[in-house]
Design a protein around this motif. Structure first.
Motif, PDB file in Angstrom:
ATOM      1  N   ALA A 153       0.820  -1.210   0.000  1.00 13.49           N
ATOM      2  CA  ALA A 153       0.000   0.000   0.000  1.00 13.49           C
ATOM      3  C   ALA A 153       0.857   1.264   0.000  1.00 13.49           C
ATOM      4  CB  ALA A 153      -0.925  -0.005   1.213  1.00 13.49           C
ATOM      5  N   SER A 154       2.106   1.135   0.394  1.00 18.04           N
ATOM      6  CA  SER A 154       2.991   2.297   0.445  1.00 18.04           C
ATOM      7  C   SER A 154       3.764   2.486  -0.849  1.00 18.04           C
ATOM      8  CB  SER A 154       3.973   2.124   1.616  1.00 18.04           C
ATOM      9  OG  SER A 154       3.281   1.928   2.814  1.00 18.04           O
ATOM     10  N   PHE A 155       3.378   1.743  -1.836  1.00 17.30           N
ATOM     11  CA  PHE A 155       4.165   1.822  -3.093  1.00 17.30           C
ATOM     12  C   PHE A 155       3.913   3.129  -3.864  1.00 17.30           C
ATOM     13  CE2 PHE A 155       4.710   0.481  -7.644  1.00 17.30           C
ATOM     14  CZ  PHE A 155       6.083   0.459  -7.598  1.00 17.30           C
ATOM     15  N   TRP A 156       2.723   3.619  -3.770  1.00 11.08           N
ATOM     16  CA  TRP A 156       2.374   4.824  -4.544  1.00 11.08           C
ATOM     17  C   TRP A 156       3.269   6.023  -4.201  1.00 11.08           C
ATOM     18  CZ3 TRP A 156       0.465   5.931  -8.870  1.00 11.08           C
ATOM     19  CH2 TRP A 156       0.032   7.240  -9.164  1.00 11.08           C
ATOM     20  N   PRO A 157       3.571   6.292  -2.947  1.00 11.71           N
ATOM     21  CA  PRO A 157       4.503   7.403  -2.670  1.00 11.71           C
ATOM     22  C   PRO A 157       5.870   7.227  -3.316  1.00 11.71           C
ATOM     23  CG  PRO A 157       3.358   6.769  -0.681  1.00 11.71           C
ATOM     24  CD  PRO A 157       3.013   5.743  -1.710  1.00 11.71           C
ATOM     25  N   VAL A 158       6.259   5.973  -3.452  1.00 11.23           N
ATOM     26  CA  VAL A 158       7.551   5.726  -4.115  1.00 11.23           C
ATOM     27  C   VAL A 158       7.519   6.227  -5.565  1.00 11.23           C
ATOM     28  CG1 VAL A 158       9.168   3.944  -4.839  1.00 11.23           C
ATOM     29  CG2 VAL A 158       8.057   3.787  -2.619  1.00 11.23           C
ATOM     30  N   LEU A 159       6.418   5.900  -6.216  1.00 10.37           N
ATOM     31  CA  LEU A 159       6.318   6.339  -7.616  1.00 10.37           C
ATOM     32  C   LEU A 159       6.276   7.859  -7.712  1.00 10.37           C
ATOM     33  CD1 LEU A 159       3.765   3.780  -9.057  1.00 10.37           C
ATOM     34  CD2 LEU A 159       6.251   3.755  -9.215  1.00 10.37           C
ATOM     35  N   GLU A 160       5.530   8.464  -6.826  1.00 13.66           N
ATOM     36  CA  GLU A 160       5.483   9.930  -6.846  1.00 13.66           C
ATOM     37  C   GLU A 160       6.856  10.523  -6.596  1.00 13.66           C
ATOM     38  OE1 GLU A 160       1.078  11.437  -5.655  1.00 13.66           O
ATOM     39  OE2 GLU A 160       2.426  10.926  -4.007  1.00 13.66           O
ATOM     40  N   PHE A 161       7.560   9.923  -5.665  1.00 12.53           N
ATOM     41  CA  PHE A 161       8.889  10.426  -5.339  1.00 12.53           C
ATOM     42  C   PHE A 161       9.828  10.285  -6.539  1.00 12.53           C
ATOM     43  CE2 PHE A 161      13.176   9.631  -3.627  1.00 12.53           C
ATOM     44  CZ  PHE A 161      13.385  10.834  -2.971  1.00 12.53           C
ATOM     45  N   LEU A 162       9.744   9.153  -7.172  1.00  9.48           N
ATOM     46  CA  LEU A 162      10.627   8.943  -8.331  1.00  9.48           C
ATOM     47  C   LEU A 162      10.283   9.904  -9.478  1.00  9.48           C
ATOM     48  CD1 LEU A 162      10.814   5.050  -8.427  1.00  9.48           C
ATOM     49  CD2 LEU A 162      12.653   6.632  -7.859  1.00  9.48           C
ATOM     50  N   ASN A 163       9.033  10.172  -9.599  1.00  9.06           N
ATOM     51  CA  ASN A 163       8.633  11.094 -10.660  1.00  9.06           C
ATOM     52  C   ASN A 163       9.164  12.493 -10.451  1.00  9.06           C
ATOM     53  OD1 ASN A 163       7.329   9.932 -12.770  1.00  9.06           O
ATOM     54  ND2 ASN A 163       5.363   9.837 -11.728  1.00  9.06           N
ATOM     55  N   GLU A 164       9.309  12.852  -9.231  1.00 11.09           N
ATOM     56  CA  GLU A 164       9.751  14.215  -8.952  1.00 11.09           C
ATOM     57  C   GLU A 164      11.257  14.377  -9.047  1.00 11.09           C
ATOM     58  OE1 GLU A 164       8.149  14.889  -5.113  1.00 11.09           O
ATOM     59  OE2 GLU A 164       6.078  15.120  -5.831  1.00 11.09           O
ATOM     60  N   ILE A 165      11.951  13.317  -9.233  1.00 10.29           N
ATOM     61  CA  ILE A 165      13.414  13.408  -9.301  1.00 10.29           C
ATOM     62  C   ILE A 165      13.840  13.831 -10.711  1.00 10.29           C
ATOM     63  CG2 ILE A 165      15.561  12.110  -9.146  1.00 10.29           C
ATOM     64  CD1 ILE A 165      14.200  10.322  -7.097  1.00 10.29           C
ATOM     65  N   ASP A 166      14.674  14.813 -10.776  1.00 14.25           N
ATOM     66  CA  ASP A 166      15.240  15.248 -12.058  1.00 14.25           C
ATOM     67  C   ASP A 166      16.694  14.824 -12.135  1.00 14.25           C
ATOM     68  OD1 ASP A 166      12.913  16.424 -12.924  1.00 14.25           O
ATOM     69  OD2 ASP A 166      13.369  18.314 -11.904  1.00 14.25           O
ATOM     70  N   SER A 167      17.138  14.638 -13.360  1.00 10.88           N
ATOM     71  CA  SER A 167      18.541  14.281 -13.540  1.00 10.88           C
ATOM     72  C   SER A 167      19.380  15.550 -13.575  1.00 10.88           C
ATOM     73  CB  SER A 167      18.728  13.496 -14.835  1.00 10.88           C
ATOM     74  OG  SER A 167      18.366  14.311 -15.931  1.00 10.88           O
ATOM     75  N   GLY A 168      20.633  15.385 -13.183  1.00  8.37           N
ATOM     76  CA  GLY A 168      21.542  16.533 -13.226  1.00  8.37           C
ATOM     77  C   GLY A 168      22.697  16.314 -12.277  1.00  8.37           C
ATOM     78  N   GLY A 169      23.789  17.027 -12.554  1.00  7.71           N
ATOM     79  CA  GLY A 169      24.960  16.931 -11.696  1.00  7.71           C
ATOM     80  C   GLY A 169      25.884  15.827 -12.119  1.00  7.71           C
TER      81      GLY A 169
END
Lengths: 656, 296
Positions: free
Chosen positions: B145-161
Motif C-alpha cells: 500500500a505504500s508503493f504509490w509514494p515511491v512512484l510519486e517520489f521517483l517522478n519528482e526526481i530530475d537528472s543533473g549533476g
C-alpha cells in the motif's frame, strides 16, 4: 598530344585556385558531428577542442602533399620543356575564301566547306607547339587570326571564315605570308583553296616560286627556308560556270529615256552554253536575249530599251549554274525629267537668239513668252532680258542686262572665265567680245564667272545664290555680241541650266567588287547589307574595298549617289602544284630539341598523391594508437590502486 | 503529474512470486519474510538440539521424548525485517540519450521494482537519490500500500549533476548505519571510479547489489565519422573519428570496464547485474536478475 600549353601566370592562377579548394576541403569537409555522451572515457581517438570556432589543419603534411600534387599536375598540363624554346615552327596559312569558294558543284560539298575541312585537317596534322597565322587570299583582307598556338581559337577561326565576293590575289597573299615568316627560323607556308589564277597571277606565282627556290639555295641551313605546301580543294575538272562580267548603260543622245545596254558574258567551262539574258527593273522586264557562249568565250551583248522612271536594273542569266554569285548583275538607272524653261522676251528680242540653243537640247522644254505672261507650267528656269522685270522673281533665272551705249561705240573682250564653276567650266574662248557692257553691281556671295577687259576688269557674268534660288546675270545683250556665234554659248547655257536644276546622267556603269578608286565626294558609304564601309579620301578621290555585291550608297550631305558593284571577271586557270608543294608536312627538321618534362611531372604528381594518402592515414593511425596507449595508461594505475586498497582493507579486516 | 513509471499490473503480479535475495546473516526486527541465520521464534523448522536449562519449554519436541526418552528442543528460523535501500543515480549521465530509451527512466523502473519487492516482504524500502552527493531519501514501509509514494517520489526526481559515488556512499553509510540490502542503480561512470564506494559498503556490512544500467549506444557507438563529443557531466569536448575499428576498441574497453565493476562487486561480497536499455525491463528483472542471483 595536345596539351593546354599554359603560361606561367595561368599555371599560378589555376594552382592557387585548386589549392584554395583543397584547403577548403581540408578545413571544412571534416567538420565533426556534435554529440552529447555520458562519458568520454572509452573513446580511443580523442582530441581536446579548446575552441570550436577555430579551424586548423589536422593533417598539414598531407595537405602540403596535396598542394604539391596539384602543382605537378598543372605543370604537366602546361607541357614545359627542358631546352631551347625557339624551335617551334611558324606556320602561315593562306585561306582562299574568294568568290570561287561560293561554288556549289553538283554531288560535291560546297567549296567553302572543303576549304574549311582541308584547313582543319592541316591544323590537326601540325605539332601542338607550332604557331599558326591565318590569312585570307583576297587583296587587302586583314588576317583572320594572328600567330597563335591556341588550337581552339584556330579551329574556331577557320570554322568561322565566310566566302567573300572578291577575287583572290594569290601571289600577293603568298608574298605577305612569306614576309610574316621572315622573322622565324622555321617556317611553313601553306595555301588552302581552289587555286584559280588568271594570267597575271600565274606569272606572279611563278615569280613567287622562284623567290622560294632562291631563299632555299641562297642560305641552306640558315633556317630561313619555309616549306611551301599547297592544298587544293575540288577536283581538277574544268568548272562549269557562266557569268556576267560587266554591265554598262548609256542614255541615247537624242532620246533621253532610251538606253543602250552593254553586257559582257563569259563561259568558264569547256562546253557550249546557251544562256538567256534577262534585264528588268522591278517586275518589269525590259529586255530578254538568248546568247550562245562558246567554250571559254567572252562575249559582249548589246541591247536597247526605253525606260524613263529609273530604278535598280537587274540583269540575270539563266539557267543557273554552280556559282550563283555571277549569274546576276545590277546597275542604277537614273530617271529622266526634262527641264522647263520660260523665256520672257519682247517680240524679235532675245528669243530669236536662244531658240537655236534651247531647241537642240533634248533635256529642255522651252516656252517663249512675252514679258508679263504666265507660263503654262511652273518653269524650272526663267530667262529674262530685262533686269527690272527679273528682280524679285522667286525661281532660278538667267538675266541678260543691257548696258548703256558707249561713245564712241567699241567692243570689249570678255576675259577671265571661271573654269571652276559648273556654268563656265567648258568655256575657254578668248574670242568673245561685247558691245555696250552693263555695269553690274556685285553683292556679297556673288561669284564672277567672266569679266570685261579693262583696268580694272569689270564683272560681266555673275553667279548668285539668294533665298534658295540661283541666278546667272550676264551684263550684255547677246545681240550686241558675237557670243551666240561662238560654240561656247550653248555650252554656257547648258552649264547654267544644269547648275540650276540637276546634272544630266547619261551613263550608268557598274563596278567590280574589290578595291575601288572613284572620283566622288562622300562622307559616308553604305554597303548593300546596310553596314558602313571604311574608306579613304585623297583629294577628290575616295578609295574603299567593295566586298559585297549590290548597290552601294555614297552619301555626301543631303545628296546621295548610287554605285552598282558586281562580280568581277573571275580567274579561271587552275593551279598545277608540283610534287614538293603537294608533299606532306616536313616533320624531321622541325623536331623540337627540348625534352618533354610532363611525364616526370606526372610521376611526381603520383608520388605526391601517394604521399598525401600515406601521410593522412598514418596521422590518423598514429593518433588512434597513441590515444589507445594513453587510455591504457590511465586505466592501469587505477586498477592497481583498487587492488592495493582492496588488499589493505582485507588485511585490516583480517587483523581486526 | 502523470506517472510514466507505472509498472504494469501483470508485471506487479509477477513480482508476487519473486523474492529479493539477501545474505541470511542480516539482523533486524523480527516479523518480515526474510529468513535469517538467527534462530528463534519462527514458523519454519530449522533443527533440533538438546534441551538445556533455561530453554523455552514450548519448543520441546514431546514426541521425540516419548520415543527416545530424551529432551530435544525444536529450533525455528527467525524471519526478520531487512531494510532495502536503493541508491538511485540521478546524475546527468543517466539522462543524455537522444531518441533512444532513456537510461534514467529505465533506472527509475528498476528502483520502483526493488521498492515494490521490499514492500511485498514487509520490509522497509528506502529510495536514496544521489549524484555528486546524497539527496533527501524516501523511506516507506507497511506493505504494497505504500508503493504509490515511491512512484510519486521517483517522478519528482530530475537528472543533473556529476557522479561522485564515493562521496555519496560515504554519506549513505553515515546516515544508514544499520546493515541491510543496498541496491545501487547507476551507470558507474564516475571518473574517480567506484572501487572505494564498494569497499566502503562492504566494510559497513551491507549486502549490496550493483545494477549497471547502460544503453546499447554506450556499449558500442553506432555513428561513424568525425564526431565532436561533449561529456554531459563535465562539459569536456573531444573530437574523435569514429570508425568500425574505433567502435571495436570502444566496445572492448566498455566491456572491460563493466567486467571490472563486476569483479569488484563480487570480490567485495556483492552482486552485479548489467541492464541494457534495449532489453525490456520486465525481462531483465525476471530473467537477468534471477541469473545474477539477485532475485529468486
Amino acid at each position: 598530344m595536345n596539351w593546354l600549353t599554359l603560361s606561367p601566370i595561368e599555371i599560378a592562377g589555376l594552382w592557387a585556385a585548386a589549392s584554395g579548394v583543397a584547403l577548403w576541403f581540408y578545413l571544412h569537409h571534416r567538420r565533426p558531428v556534435r554529440k552529447r555522451v555520458s562519458t568520454l572515457r572509452f573513446w580511443a581517438s580523442a582530441e581536446s577542442v579548446p575552441q570550436l570556432r577555430r579551424r586548423r589543419l589536422r593533417e598539414p603534411w598531407a595537405f602540403v602533399a596535396q598542394v604539391l600534387f596539384l602543382l605537378f599536375i598543372f605543370l604537366a598540363l602546361a607541357d614545359p620543356r627542358w631546352g631551347i624554346e625557339s624551335e617551334s615552327r611558324s606556320v602561315a596559312m593562306v585561306l582562299d575564301t574568294s568568290l570561287w569558294s561560293q561554288m556549289r558543284p553538283a554531288n560535291q560539298a560546297p567549296w567553302i566547306d572543303q576549304v574549311r575541312q582541308s584547313a582543319l585537317r592541316f591544323v590537326n596534322a601540325l605539332p601542338s607547339g607550332d604557331r599558326v597565322l591565318v590569312l585570307r587570299a583576297e587583296a587587302d583582307a586583314p588576317p583572320v587570326l594572328p600567330f597563335t598556338t591556341d588550337r581552339t581559337a584556330l579551329r574556331a577561326a577557320i570554322a568561322g571564315v565566310r566566302p567573300s565576293n572578291t577575287i583572290a590575289d594569290i601571289p600577293r597573299a603568298l608574298g605577305l605570308a612569306k614576309s610574316a615568316l621572315a622573322g622565324s627560323r622555321r617556317g611553313l607556308l601553306v595555301y588552302v583553296g581552289p587555286g584559280m589564277l588568271d594570267d597575271q597571277q600565274e606569272q606572279g606565282l611563278e615569280d613567287f616560286r622562284g623567290t622560294m627556290e632562291q631563299s632555299k639555295s641562297a642560305a641552306p641551313g640558315s633556317g630561313d627556308r619555309p616549306q611551301f605546301l599547297v592544298r587544293l580543294i575540288g577536283d581538277q575538272r574544268p568548272v562549269e560556270n557562266r557569268g556576267i562580267t560587266h554591265l554598262a548603260l548609256r542614255r541615247d543622245a537624242a532620246q533621253p529615256d532610251h538606253w543602250h545596254l552593254l553586257a559582257d558574258l563569259r563561259n568558264y567551262g569547256l562546253g557550249r552554253s546557251p544562256v538567256i539574258l534577262t534585264v528588268s527593273v522591278g517586275d518589269h522586264t525590259l529586255l530578254q536575249q538568248a546568247v550562245l557562249l562558246g567554250p571559254g568565250e567572252s562575249l559582249s551583248t548589246h541591247g536597247e530599251f526605253t525606260w524613263a522612271q529609273g530604278g535598280l536594273l537587274k540583269a540575270e542569266i539563266n539557267p543557273p549554274d554552280a556559282l550563283d554569285a555571277d549569274n546576276r548583275a545590277v546597275a542604277y538607272l537614273p530617271s529622266f525629267s526634262p527641264v522647263n524653261v520660260a523665256v520672257f522676251s519682247a517680240k524679235d528680242g532675245l528669243a530669236n537668239e536662244l531658240k537655236p540653243v534651247l531647241s537642240t537640247n533634248p533635256y529642255v522644254r522651252a516656252e517663249y513668252l512675252s514679258p508679263g505672261s504666265v507660263p503654262a507650267a511652273k518653269p524650272d528656269v526663267a530667262i529674262y532680258d530685262d533686269a527690272t522685270k527679273a528682280a524679285g522673281l522667286s525661281s532660278n533665272s538667267i538675266v541678260f542686262v543691257k548696258g548703256k551705249p558707249l561713245t564712241p561705240p567699241r567692243s570689249v573682250r570678255v576675259l577671265g572665265w571661271n573654269v571652276e564653276h559648273p556654268v563656265t567650266r567648258w568655256v575657254r574662248t578668248r574670242d568673245v567680245s561685247v558691245r555696250n557692257p552693263a555695269s553690274i553691281e556685285t553683292q556679297p556671295g556673288d561669284l564672277v564667272l567672266a569679266s570685261a577687259q579693262g583696268n580694272p576688269p569689270a564683272a560681266l557674268i555673275l553667279a548668285r545664290e539668294k533665298d534658295g534660288h540661283k541666278q546667272l546675270i550676264l551684263g550684255f545683250d547677246p545681240r550686241d555680241s558675237n557670243f551666240p556665234e561662238q560654240a561656247a554659248f550653248p555650252l554656257l547655257m547648258a552649264g547654267a541650266l544644269e547648275w540650276m536644276t540637276h546634272p544630266i546622267e547619261d551613263t550608268s556603269a557598274s563596278f567590280s567588287a574589290g578595291e575601288l578608286d572613284l572620283t566622288a565626294s562622300a562622307t559616308r558609304i553604305v554597303a548593300p547589307s546596310g553596314h558602313d564601309v571604311l574608306f579613304a579620301r585623297e583629294g577628290q578621290d575616295i578609295r574603299f574595298v567593295a566586298s559585297e555585291i549590290g548597290m552601294y550608297r555614297l552619301i555626301s550631305g543631303a545628296s546621295e549617289t548610287n554605285l552598282a558593284v558586281n562580280t568581277p571577271p573571275l580567274p579561271s586557270q587552275r593551279w598545277q602544284p608540283n610534287a614538293s608543294e603537294e608533299a606532306s608536312i616536313a616533320r624531321e627538321p622541325f623536331q623540337r630539341t627540348g625534352r618533354d618534362l610532363w611525364k616526370w611531372f606526372v610521376v611526381l604528381a603520383i608520388l605526391a598523391l601517394w604521399a598525401e594518402r600515406w601521410l593522412f592515414y598514418r596521422h590518423r593511425k598514429r593518433q588512434t594508437s597513441s590515444e589507445e596507449r594513453v587510455d591504457e595508461d590511465k586505466l592501469r594505475p587505477r586498477q592497481s590502486s583498487e587492488k592495493r586498497r582492496g588488499s589493505l582493507l582485507h588485511s585490516l579486516r583480517f587483523f581486526g | 503529474m502523470s506517472t510514466p513509471l507505472l509498472l504494469d499490473r501483470e508485471f506487479l503480479a509477477t513480482l508476487e512470486q519473486v523474492t529479493l535475495l539477501c545474505r541470511n546473516d542480516m539482523s533486524g526486527p523480527v516479523g518480515a519474510d526474510h529468513r535469517s541465520r538467527i534462530h528463534g521464534a519462527g514458523l519454519e523448522f530449522a533443527d533440533y538440539r538438546q534441551y538445556s536449562y533455561g530453554d523455552d519449554p514450548r519448543f520441546l519436541d514431546w514426541n521425540a521424548y516419548l520415543r527416545l526418552d530424551r529432551l530435544f528442543l525444536k529450533i525455528y528460523q527467525t524471519e526478520r525485517h531487512v531494510p532495502v535501500r536503493i541508491l538511485f543515480d540521478r546524475s546527468a549521465s543517466m539522462n543524455c540519450e537522444d531518441g533512444t530509451e532513456s537510461k534514467f527512466l529505465y533506472a527509475q523502473r528498476l528502483v520502483a521494482t526493488f521498492a515494490y519487492l521490499a514492500l511485498l516482504r514487509l520490509d522497509t524500502a528506502v529510495v536514496v537519490p544521489f549524484a555528486d552527493r546524497l539527496n533527501k531519501p524516501l523511506s516507506v514501509s507497511g506493505g504494497r500500500a505504500s508503493f504509490w509514494p515511491v512512484l510519486e517520489f521517483l517522478n519528482e526526481i530530475d537528472s543533473g549533476g556529476s557522479t561522485d559515488l564515493y562521496r555519496s556512499t560515504k554519506e549513505f553509510v553515515g546516515n544508514f548505519p544499520v546493515r541491510g540490502v543496498v541496491v545501487i542503480v547507476s551507470d558507474f561512470f564516475d571518473e574517480e571510479g567506484c572501487a572505494r564506494a564498494v569497499e566502503m559498503l562492504q566494510s559497513a556490512g551491507h549486502d549490496f547489489v550493483l545494477l549497471h544500467v547502460h544503453t546499447q549506444e554506450e556499449q558500442r557507438p553506432s555513428e561513424t565519422g568525425d564526431l565532436l563529443l561533449e561529456d554531459v557531466e563535465t562539459g569536456a569536448l573531444r573530437a574523435v573519428e569514429c570508425s568500425d575499428e574505433t567502435a571495436d576498441i570502444y566496445e572492448r574497453r566498455f566491456l572491460e570496464f563493466s567486467t571490472r565493476v563486476q569483479r569488484m562487486a563480487v570480490r567485495n561480497g556483492g552482486r552485479y547485474a548489467r541492464a541494457v536499455t534495449n532489453v525490456p525491463y520486465q525481462d531483465f528483472v525476471l530473467q537477468g536478475l534471477r541469473t545474477g542471483r539477485v532475485l529468486e
